[in-house]
Write a protein that holds these residues in place. Structure first.
Motif, PDB file in Angstrom:
ATOM      1  N   MET A 393       9.952  -6.504   1.117  1.00  0.00           N
ATOM      2  CA  MET A 393       9.592  -6.389   1.862  1.00  0.00           C
ATOM      3  C   MET A 393       9.506  -5.314   2.579  1.00  0.00           C
ATOM      4  O   MET A 393       9.464  -3.976   3.042  1.00  0.00           O
ATOM      5  CB  MET A 393       9.550  -7.295   3.398  1.00  0.00           C
ATOM      6  N   SER A 394      11.356  -5.412   3.035  1.00  0.00           N
ATOM      7  CA  SER A 394      11.849  -3.536   3.900  1.00  0.00           C
ATOM      8  C   SER A 394      11.651  -2.812   2.803  1.00  0.00           C
ATOM      9  O   SER A 394      11.469  -1.435   3.501  1.00  0.00           O
ATOM     10  CB  SER A 394      13.638  -3.727   3.502  1.00  0.00           C
ATOM     11  N   PHE A 396       9.087  -2.388   1.101  1.00  0.00           N
ATOM     12  CA  PHE A 396       7.956  -1.151   1.031  1.00  0.00           C
ATOM     13  C   PHE A 396       7.208  -1.410   2.104  1.00  0.00           C
ATOM     14  O   PHE A 396       6.571  -0.187   2.618  1.00  0.00           O
ATOM     15  CB  PHE A 396       6.611  -2.664   0.510  1.00  0.00           C
ATOM     16  N   ARG A 397       7.852  -2.042   3.656  1.00  0.00           N
ATOM     17  CA  ARG A 397       7.657  -1.119   4.494  1.00  0.00           C
ATOM     18  C   ARG A 397       7.907   0.184   4.880  1.00  0.00           C
ATOM     19  O   ARG A 397       7.674   1.266   5.280  1.00  0.00           O
ATOM     20  CB  ARG A 397       8.138  -2.031   5.578  1.00  0.00           C
ATOM     21  N   GLU A 398       9.446   0.277   4.619  1.00  0.00           N
ATOM     22  CA  GLU A 398       9.786   1.612   4.889  1.00  0.00           C
ATOM     23  C   GLU A 398       8.882   3.112   3.462  1.00  0.00           C
ATOM     24  O   GLU A 398       8.451   4.255   4.850  1.00  0.00           O
ATOM     25  CB  GLU A 398      11.101   1.509   3.986  1.00  0.00           C
ATOM     26  N   ILE A 400       5.935   2.682   2.982  1.00  0.00           N
ATOM     27  CA  ILE A 400       4.589   3.044   3.772  1.00  0.00           C
ATOM     28  C   ILE A 400       4.442   3.824   4.751  1.00  0.00           C
ATOM     29  O   ILE A 400       4.189   4.739   5.107  1.00  0.00           O
ATOM     30  CB  ILE A 400       3.978   1.305   4.571  1.00  0.00           C
ATOM     31  N   VAL A 401       6.183   3.301   6.136  1.00  0.00           N
ATOM     32  CA  VAL A 401       6.572   4.227   6.864  1.00  0.00           C
ATOM     33  C   VAL A 401       6.325   5.648   6.342  1.00  0.00           C
ATOM     34  O   VAL A 401       5.425   6.599   6.695  1.00  0.00           O
ATOM     35  CB  VAL A 401       7.357   3.496   7.748  1.00  0.00           C
ATOM     36  N   TYR A 457       0.509   0.011  -2.172  1.00  0.00           N
ATOM     37  CA  TYR A 457       2.266  -0.548  -1.078  1.00  0.00           C
ATOM     38  C   TYR A 457       1.877  -1.752  -0.588  1.00  0.00           C
ATOM     39  O   TYR A 457       2.179  -2.532  -0.552  1.00  0.00           O
ATOM     40  CB  TYR A 457       2.024   0.363   0.308  1.00  0.00           C
ATOM     41  N   HIS A 458       0.501  -1.749   0.263  1.00  0.00           N
ATOM     42  CA  HIS A 458       0.353  -3.055   0.989  1.00  0.00           C
ATOM     43  C   HIS A 458       0.177  -3.821   0.610  1.00  0.00           C
ATOM     44  O   HIS A 458       0.290  -5.785   1.068  1.00  0.00           O
ATOM     45  CB  HIS A 458      -0.965  -3.174   1.434  1.00  0.00           C
ATOM     46  N   LEU A 461       3.790  -5.420  -0.239  1.00  0.00           N
ATOM     47  CA  LEU A 461       4.409  -5.130   0.501  1.00  0.00           C
ATOM     48  C   LEU A 461       3.798  -7.095   1.080  1.00  0.00           C
ATOM     49  O   LEU A 461       4.392  -8.044   1.074  1.00  0.00           O
ATOM     50  CB  LEU A 461       3.902  -4.662   2.237  1.00  0.00           C
ATOM     51  N   CYS A 462       2.453  -7.411   0.820  1.00  0.00           N
ATOM     52  CA  CYS A 462       2.023  -8.772   0.793  1.00  0.00           C
ATOM     53  C   CYS A 462       2.283  -9.623   0.428  1.00  0.00           C
ATOM     54  O   CYS A 462       2.465 -11.237   0.175  1.00  0.00           O
ATOM     55  CB  CYS A 462       0.317  -8.496   0.899  1.00  0.00           C
TER      56      CYS A 462
END
Length: 493
Positions: A393-394, A396-398, A400-401, A457-458, A461-462
């Motif tokens: 999760m961390s 993928f969030r990184e 995406i940003v 990417y999303h 994350l999901c």
């Protein structure tokens, strides 16, 4: 006539494949035998080496199910089955059955063989890329090869034709320009046999014989000496407009034979020596160019690099079969290992040269080039495959940003590139127009793949969030006692 020839040729080809099946299977009438589905599944199992699900019986439902399983398997390999439906195969409709069998022959027989020629004849095979790829997106593009496969259908045909022309070109006046009338005289078949097994035919005598006599002789020798099944008869080829698909199917068997010929160690060593000599020459040419262009303008440096690469890519073609050997390190001889190391060294030097030139671009193109490379690097990277859902999760969030931050600059960079005035104070070009066009193409590529990149990417994350939830639920699947303790756990989560 064409349908009759295809049915006969395709049936013979299928029987040559199913001879390897356990137990062997012989097709007597293609249109009838295919209706049960077992023939299709047997054929695909031999060709793919996979075990496919099937119904053992022969009632209507079971036959339909088997055909559906076969078509599903073909679709899973990205084959387009246009207007091919289960009902038409159960009815044994000739045009549909022949279309399906041709799709199978082309994919499993012709494409697979021609793929081995892709580098040699510079065709865009999914399994073969240019030695120097300026875009880091190549690794991801290889995985998404649907569009490439469409182009490759044309290229596989062209590669097979080029191979046939090459075999015949060694024998003077034997010309091959297509898979139709070029083969009518029988001389092309005989020329290929003479190339593969010198001494088996007398081409000078053949030029004085009739078409039918030559075709009969070629098919006889191929069957007896090369163990190539007789898929055609002289009367199938000695016509005004022979069937292209039938001839391609037969010619591909000669290519298969050539691939199975053992190469002597002496021949391989000679090829390695030639490749090593060529690589050493390229390294010297590159070093000399770097010195000679040291004080040149960026425009001239880039022009010299383009000229070098054009010659390099042309000259490397004869050496690609030995340079692109799929052998593992353990199977390589000492000479082959040295050659591979030298190849890697030259490619590394070329890539370093290109990278230095990219850094020397005049402002603001240098910062746009750096931005392009960063976006392409991200798009080319494999997605994180972390076992720990929380870490995933961390990650993928990184990503995406970072990616969103880069894409926020897309429009401004593109506008700057489009408005760039490509001339110095003396009205001379600063940058080669080809470089500017290349950069614009890369913007287009990023634009077309941007939505799917974000979606991947999303999705990652999901998936990570879902896995984390499942993990927690599995941990909680025990008795925790009082209501208050359960509420406390839920609140914490």
């Amino acid at each position: 006539q064409r349908e009759f020839t295809q049915k006969k040729t395709f049936t013979s080809w299928i029987n040559s494949i199913l001879a390897k099946h356990t137990p062997p299977y012989v097709v007597s009438d293609l249109y009838t035998d295919i209706q049960q589905g077992h023939l299709l599944l047997d054929l695909l199992e031999v060709l793919s080496g996979q075990h496919l699900p099937r119904e053992k019986g022969f009632n209507t439902f079971q036959c339909r199910s088997n055909i559906e399983n076969a078509l599903t398997f073909l679709k899973s390999r990205s084959l387009k089955l246009i207007n091919i439906h289960v009902a038409d195969i159960i009815e044994g409709k000739p045009s549909i059955v022949l279309g399906l069998i041709w799709t199978i022959i082309f994919h499993f027989h012709i494409e697979e063989l021609a793929r081995t020629l892709a580098c040699t004849y510079n065709q865009p095979s999914p399994a073969c890329s240019s030695a120097v790829d300026s875009s880091p997106k190549a690794s991801r593009s290889a995985k998404k090869s649907a569009k490439i496969k469409e182009r490759w259908k044309v290229s596989a045909t062209k590669a097979l034709l080029l191979w046939a022309k090459e075999q015949c070109s060694l024998h003077g006046s034997v010309s091959v320009t297509d898979f139709k009338s070029s083969w009518r005289s029988g001389l092309a078949f005989l020329a290929i046999i003479q190339t593969l097994r010198p001494g088996l035919v007398d081409l000078e005598k053949a030029k004085a014989r009739s078409n039918k006599e030559n075709l009969k002789e070629a098919f006889r020798i191929a069957e007896l000496e090369l163990n190539i099944p007789r898929l055609l008869e002289p009367e199938d080829v000695d016509v005004v407009n022979p069937d292209e698909k039938s001839i391609m199917t037969y010619v591909a068997q000669f290519l298969q034979y050539s691939k199975n010929l053992p190469e002597s160690e002496e021949d391989m060593q000679e090829k390695v020596r030639e490749a090593m000599g060529w690589l050493a020459t390229q390294e010297k040419k590159l070093a000399k160019l770097l010195v000679e262009t040291e004080t040149e303008t960026y425009y001239q440096k880039y022009k010299e690099m383009m000229s070098f690469m054009e010659t390099f890519n042309q000259e490397k073609i004869p050496f690609l079969p030995v340079l692109s050997s799929k052998r593992s390190e353990a199977e390589l001889s000492e000479g082959q290992q040295q050659m591979r190391e030298e190849w890697d060294k030259v490619i590394s030097q070329i890539n370093e040269w290109k990278a230095r030139l990219d850094q020397m671009l005049p402002s603001p193109l240098d910062s746009i080039e750096a931005w392009l490379q960063e976006v392409e690097r991200l798009q080319a990277e494999d997605l994180p495959d972390l076992q720990d859902p929380f870490k995933a999760m961390s990650a993928f969030r990184e990503i995406i940003v970072i990616f969103k931050g880069l894409m926020d600059c897309f429009d401004s960079h593109l506008d700057t590139l489009r408005s760039f005035k490509n001339e110095d104070e003396n009205n001379m070009p600063l940058v080669l127009p080809e470089k500017l066009e290349e950069m614009k193409r890369r913007f287009s590529n990023i634009c077309s793949t941007n939505p799917s990149t974000f979606l991947e990417y999303h999705y990652g994350l999901c998936s990570a969030i879902a896995n984390e939830v499942k993990l927690k639920l599995n941990i909680w699947d025990v008795k925790y006692g009082a209501k208050e303790s359960v509420e406390s756990l839920l609140e914490n989560w």
